[in-house]
Scaffold this motif. Structure first.
Motif, short mmCIF file in Angstrom:
data_model
loop_
_atom_site.label_atom_id
_atom_site.label_comp_id
_atom_site.label_asym_id
_atom_site.label_seq_id
_atom_site.Cartn_x
_atom_site.Cartn_y
_atom_site.Cartn_z
N SER A 5 0.83 -1.21 0.00
CA SER A 5 0.00 0.00 0.00
C SER A 5 0.85 1.25 0.00
O SER A 5 1.95 1.26 0.58
CB SER A 5 -0.92 0.02 1.23
OG SER A 5 -1.83 -1.05 1.20
N ARG B 13 -3.41 4.85 0.79
CA ARG B 13 -4.19 3.66 1.12
C ARG B 13 -3.98 3.24 2.57
O ARG B 13 -4.90 2.74 3.22
CB ARG B 13 -3.82 2.51 0.17
CG ARG B 13 -4.32 2.74 -1.24
CD ARG B 13 -4.44 1.44 -2.02
NE ARG B 13 -3.16 0.81 -2.29
CZ ARG B 13 -2.42 1.02 -3.37
NH1 ARG B 13 -2.83 1.87 -4.29
NH2 ARG B 13 -1.28 0.40 -3.55
N ASN C 163 -7.44 -3.22 1.33
CA ASN C 163 -7.25 -2.57 0.04
C ASN C 163 -5.90 -2.85 -0.61
O ASN C 163 -5.52 -2.20 -1.58
CB ASN C 163 -7.45 -1.05 0.18
CG ASN C 163 -6.53 -0.43 1.22
OD1 ASN C 163 -5.60 -1.07 1.69
ND2 ASN C 163 -6.80 0.82 1.58
N LEU D 28 -5.47 -3.34 -4.43
CA LEU D 28 -5.47 -2.20 -5.35
C LEU D 28 -4.12 -2.01 -6.01
O LEU D 28 -4.03 -1.33 -7.04
CB LEU D 28 -5.88 -0.93 -4.60
CG LEU D 28 -7.37 -0.78 -4.28
CD1 LEU D 28 -7.60 0.35 -3.30
CD2 LEU D 28 -8.18 -0.55 -5.56
N LYS E 157 -7.87 -1.72 -9.91
CA LYS E 157 -9.14 -1.60 -9.20
C LYS E 157 -10.08 -2.78 -9.44
O LYS E 157 -10.84 -3.17 -8.56
CB LYS E 157 -9.86 -0.30 -9.61
CG LYS E 157 -9.22 0.96 -9.02
CD LYS E 157 -10.07 2.18 -9.31
CE LYS E 157 -9.47 3.42 -8.66
NZ LYS E 157 -10.30 4.63 -8.89
N TYR F 198 -10.33 -6.03 -7.00
CA TYR F 198 -9.17 -5.95 -6.10
C TYR F 198 -9.39 -6.72 -4.80
O TYR F 198 -8.42 -7.19 -4.18
CB TYR F 198 -8.81 -4.48 -5.81
CG TYR F 198 -9.71 -3.77 -4.83
CD1 TYR F 198 -9.49 -3.84 -3.46
CD2 TYR F 198 -10.77 -2.99 -5.27
CE1 TYR F 198 -10.30 -3.17 -2.56
CE2 TYR F 198 -11.59 -2.32 -4.39
CZ TYR F 198 -11.36 -2.41 -3.03
OH TYR F 198 -12.17 -1.76 -2.15
N HIS F 199 -10.66 -6.89 -4.35
CA HIS F 199 -10.92 -7.64 -3.13
C HIS F 199 -10.53 -9.12 -3.31
O HIS F 199 -10.07 -9.76 -2.36
CB HIS F 199 -12.39 -7.51 -2.72
CG HIS F 199 -13.37 -7.89 -3.77
ND1 HIS F 199 -13.41 -7.32 -5.02
CD2 HIS F 199 -14.38 -8.82 -3.77
CE1 HIS F 199 -14.37 -7.86 -5.74
NE2 HIS F 199 -14.98 -8.78 -5.01
N THR G 101 -6.76 -9.23 -3.11
CA THR G 101 -6.34 -9.13 -1.72
C THR G 101 -6.40 -10.50 -1.04
O THR G 101 -5.46 -10.91 -0.35
CB THR G 101 -7.23 -8.13 -0.95
OG1 THR G 101 -7.12 -6.84 -1.55
CG2 THR G 101 -6.82 -8.04 0.51
#
Length: 547
Positions: A342, A346, A397, A400, A404, A407-408, A411
């Motif tokens: 990040s 973020r 996040n 990301l 976009k 992105y979940h 993750t």
């Protein structure tokens, strides 16, 4: 006037090359997270070594006035703010005039650190980031005007040495001579004449840690293959997602060799990758390589925290009696993981999400455990459950970094395919990953494929924590919301989520999309808890903001 934010602390480091301000969220339990960073290239080191010019004096005042406005906006108590100065101010014969002007203009009291004090704070900062408290650590911090060497063991400094070798001074020296080999000879000479090598050997060390922007930039260059042929960043991301914060002597050499290449194309590539640091990165990298050589370092761990965080850690030790400088291993591993994937923006939004989620969790836990002496839900929410929720908020996040779209899901993939979460059980890692996977889009049904193989107790915890993180993610998108604006209360009407703003003056605007998403999650909350969650206070909807 609203009371100051009691869990926010700040430090300002008036360095030779740049002024840096950090804002840290911390508590007595040892949860330490840098939530905001500000940097201004004041460049005091460009002046004469014996004085600070009128132009630099003005730039310094302007920068600190801007920093001071940010501190006031975040409502940080003056007793939780420390401003320190290092080599450039330490060696200037007009430092007193600058300090007086700063105090008159901002109210900030500048403390000029000795080289030994600077080394100690750097070591304390390292302890907040890496699990090295029980080891004898050699810390190397390369600054613009000096390099600090400190050997620490269990929170105590055994050796502290400051050498007048910095990337700004060495860059200026190389410009006048035009020869990198002359720079190398000069570095070797200063180190050998200082007696540093003998002192380090006499003390001994088990691990070497590098700090500062120069070292972090080199580690990032190695991570992304700067010393080799550059490849697609997403490919590198997944290939190296298990890589620790460290690099070897050979990896450092490959970056230095690339940096020292001549030509317009190489200079363009260097500027593109290192950005503002490009001007000084060659000198910094060469200096680090020479330090590796003379001390005999084969591998260096890298700390994302340094002097600024160390100053705050020292403040915490004074504010919180018995504050442990050896922080929670679980927490620090999450912080390192979040920082790996990040950027500053973020991290800040993730920290805000965690702050909101913690307030909601604490309010719900009181209701679950005590309600007319009868538990409302047959489930105990423990402190470790809160740690999992906070971890998921900090990591929600990180996908990301790959883009976009979806992105979940990325993750979830990143968390499940690495072993950076130290101290967490397999079930806890799975819970954290699931919370990040389902923090957005449709709320998962009980028979969702991701939930089929987990135990029923874990599934129940997931549903409770999932609705909390989903509400928190939506609310943190509100830029007006500060870190201590949220409180959860319970009455016969149900739960109330109350928002406040500094001075109780400004309502917090909610856009139509955010309002729609929030209503959906509040309805889901009612399903999970069979209780209403009402939003009250100074959170205005799009309709009320139009009136």
């Amino acid at each position: 006037m609203a009371p100051p934010n009691s869990n926010l602390f700040a430090s300002i480091d008036m360095g030779t090359n740049s002024f840096k301000m950090l804002i840290v969220q911390a508590d007595p339990s040892g949860k330490f997270l840098t939530i905001d960073r500000h940097k201004n290239p004041v460049c005091l080191g460009r002046d004469s070594s014996t004085s600070i010019s009128a132009e630099s004096h003005l730039r310094a005042l302007q920068c600190l006035q801007e920093f001071n406005q940010i501190l006031k906006y975040n409502n940080i108590s003056p007793c939780s703010i420390r401003c320190v100065a290092t080599a450039a101010v330490r060696e200037a014969d007009n430092a007193i005039e600058l300090r007086k002007a700063i105090h008159q203009s901002t109210g900030l009291d500048v403390v000029v650190l000795s080289g030994e004090e600077e080394a100690r704070f750097v070591y304390l900062g390292v302890l907040q980031f890496l699990p090295v408290f029980g080891k004898r650590v050699l810390v190397v911090d390369i600054g613009g005007g000096s390099t600090e060497f400190v050997i620490g063991d269990r929170g105590n400094v055994i050796l502290g040495v400051s050498l007048k070798l910095g990337h700004v001074g060495l860059t200026q020296k190389s410009l006048s001579s035009g020869n990198v080999s002359d720079m190398r000879k000069f570095v070797k000479l200063v180190i050998r004449e200082s007696g540093l090598i003998e002192k380090v050997k006499e003390c001994g060390f088990e691990v070497v840690v590098g700090t500062s922007g120069t070292v972090r930039a080199i580690e990032e260059a190695i991570f992304y293959g700067y010393g080799q042929d550059l490849v697609d960043s997403n490919e590198v991301l997944f290939r190296n997602c298990n890589r620790d914060w460290k690099f070897s002597r050979g990896e450092l050499r490959s970056v230095v060799d690339r940096l020292c290449k001549e030509g317009v194309a190489e200079r363009i590539q260097r500027d593109k990758f290192f950005k503002r640091r490009s001007e000084f990165i060659v000198a910094g990298a060469v200096l680090l390589e020479e330090i590796f050589e003379v001390i005999g370092i084969e591998e260096m761990e890298v700390s994302g925290y340094a002097l600024g965080e160390g100053v705050i850690a020292d403040t915490l030790a004074k504010v919180y009696h018995g504050y442990d400088l050896n922080p929670n291993v679980r927490w620090t591993s999450v912080v390192r993981f979040a920082m790996r994937f990040s950027d500053k923006k973020r991290i800040k939004s993730a920290a805000k999400c965690a702050s909101v989620a913690t307030e909601i969790f604490q309010g719900l836990r009181k209701w679950i455990e005590v309600a007319d002496n009868q538990p409302k839900i047959n489930l105990h929410l423990a402190e470790k459950d809160l740690e999992c929720l906070e971890a998921a908020c900090l990591l929600h996040n990180i996908g990301l970094s790959t883009g976009k779209k979806g992105y979940h899901k990325q993750t979830y993939r990143i968390i499940m395919n690495n072993d950076h979460l130290h101290g967490y059980s397999a079930d806890e890692v799975k819970l954290i990953a699931l919370l990040t996977r389902h923090h957005r889009k449709k709320f998962p049904e009980s028979d969702h494929s991701n939930l089929k193989e987990i135990p029923e107790v874990l599934k129940m915890k997931f549903r409770i924590l999932c609705i909390i993180i989903r509400i928190s993610v939506i609310l943190q998108q509100n830029d007006c919301l500060n870190f201590q604006d949220v409180e959860v209360l319970h009455s016969h009407e149900g739960f109330k989520l109350i928002f406040r703003q500094a001075g109780n003056k400004t309502a917090l605007p909610v856009g139509e999309d955010m309002e729609r998403e929030l209503k959906k999650e509040l309805a889901q909350f009612n399903i999970v808890f069979r209780q209403q969650l009402l939003v009250e206070g100074q959170l205005c909807t799009s309709e009320s903001s139009k009136s």
